[in-house]
Design an enzyme around this catalytic site. Structure first.
Site, short mmCIF file in Angstrom:
data_model
loop_
_atom_site.label_atom_id
_atom_site.label_comp_id
_atom_site.label_asym_id
_atom_site.label_seq_id
_atom_site.Cartn_x
_atom_site.Cartn_y
_atom_site.Cartn_z
N HIS A 50 -34.74 39.45 78.49
CA HIS A 50 -34.43 40.02 77.16
C HIS A 50 -32.93 40.33 77.17
CE1 HIS A 50 -38.75 41.80 76.56
NE2 HIS A 50 -38.58 40.80 75.70
N CYS B 16 -35.21 49.86 77.37
CA CYS B 16 -36.52 49.27 77.01
C CYS B 16 -37.52 50.34 76.61
CB CYS B 16 -37.13 48.52 78.19
SG CYS B 16 -36.11 47.27 78.93
N1 ARG Z 1 -43.17 44.24 81.21
C1 ARG Z 1 -42.47 44.20 79.96
C2 ARG Z 1 -42.37 42.77 79.47
O1 ARG Z 1 -42.19 41.90 80.28
C3 ARG Z 1 -41.11 44.82 80.07
C4 ARG Z 1 -40.39 44.89 78.76
C5 ARG Z 1 -38.99 45.38 78.87
N2 ARG Z 1 -38.42 45.57 77.60
C6 ARG Z 1 -37.18 45.26 77.23
N3 ARG Z 1 -36.78 45.61 76.06
N4 ARG Z 1 -36.37 44.57 78.02
O2 ARG Z 1 -42.47 42.49 78.30
#
Ligand code: ARG
Length: 285
Positions: free
Chosen positions: A180, A276
């Protein structure tokens, strides 16, 4: 430092920011949808995660109002509210997750947006889009940085530009550990940028460098990026993150920021950290 009034009493700061968080009641790592999660199944200390989340919440509460969405059983990643959607003024684009595992979160986040007065874009459900995890407003220029390559599809970019009526700068992510954009890129107050250049392709780096002048770029090395230093929450001149090396803290201080470290080790096991775990729902249009 908090401002003091004429008699020396602490003046209540006007809190303009509102941040959405979700308590980690059902947080766990029992599926693998990013490289950080691999091998972490069953290794989570839930009590520690709850304490770490509460500390983040309490720290942020000194600078913003915290709104809470009710956690749901069997939705372990719902703690990561950055992925609820992207917000701009009273408009929001709710996420449509690429991994099936997170799709049941969508209706809860959509309901929250509706109950809180947001107008929602009806995004084509063939398009993957993971909210503020991949969609970041610049803090000085009139554009939005939007990631693609892993969780958000390029098709979402023109939808975002149209609905928010803002220029979208498309950034291609190339390292699956930084899946992300908010794991490797953080626009800060006054146009500063915290970022980890190896996480982007060549054209994206050019796009970044043509918009952010050298003295505003704060480069995060592999070690700090691996500890999620780019996954920071920024409120005015305050920066909240899991951990930063002394040189990175010094660089941030030199740019005028105050750094708060909150240990979020248990959330790193799921591939997430401070940013996050939050969603700013007050983004002026
Ligand atoms: N385990 C989650 C996923 O893979 C973590 C999300 C992290 N969120 C972020 N905004 N980077 O979706």
């Amino acid at each position: 430092m908090r401002p003091t009034g004429a008699q020396g009493e602490t003046v209540q700061m006007t809190r303009t920011e509102r941040i959405l968080m979700c308590p980690p009641d059902y947080f766990t790592v029992d599926y693998v949808i990013n490289p950080w999660m691999a091998g972490q199944e069953g290794s989570l200390d839930l009590d520690l995660a709850k304490r770490q989340w509460s500390e983040l919440r309490a720290t942020l509460a000194g600078y913003a109002d915290i709104a809470v969405i009710e956690p749901q059983p069997e939705l372990p990643d719902m703690v990561f509210t950055a992925n609820a959607g992207a917000v701009y003024g009273k408009k929001a684009i709710a996420s449509h997750f690429l991994p099936q595992e997170r799709r049941p979160e969508e209706r809860h986040f959509k309901a929250w947006f509706r109950e809180n007065g947001f107008e929602l874009l009806d995004l084509d459900d063939k398009i993957g889009f993971e909210g503020a995890g991949d969609c970041l407003l610049d803090r000085s220029g009139p554009w939005v940085w939007v990631g693609h390559g892993f969780r958000t599809e390029i098709e979402a970019h023109q939808e975002i530009a149209g609905y928010f009526d803002r220029e979208v700068v498309s950034i291609r992510l190339t390292d699956e550990r930084f899946y992300h954009i908010d794991t490797c890129f953080c626009p800060l107050t006054d146009g500063f940028l915290l970022y980890h250049p190896p996480a982007f392709d060549y054209e994206s780096r050019i796009a970044i460098e043509s918009r952010v002048p050298p003295h505003k770029r704060i480069v995060v090395d592999t070690r700090d990026a691996g500890r999620f230093a780019c996954n920071a929450v920024n409120i005015d001149d305050q920066v909240f993150l899991n951990s930063a090396s002394e040189p990175l803290k010094a660089r941030l201080m030199l740019a005028g920021f105050k750094v708060h470290e909150v240990n979020l080790s248990e959330f790193l096991k799921a591939g997430g950290s401070a940013k996050c775990l939050t969603l700013k729902v007050t983004e002026p249009a």
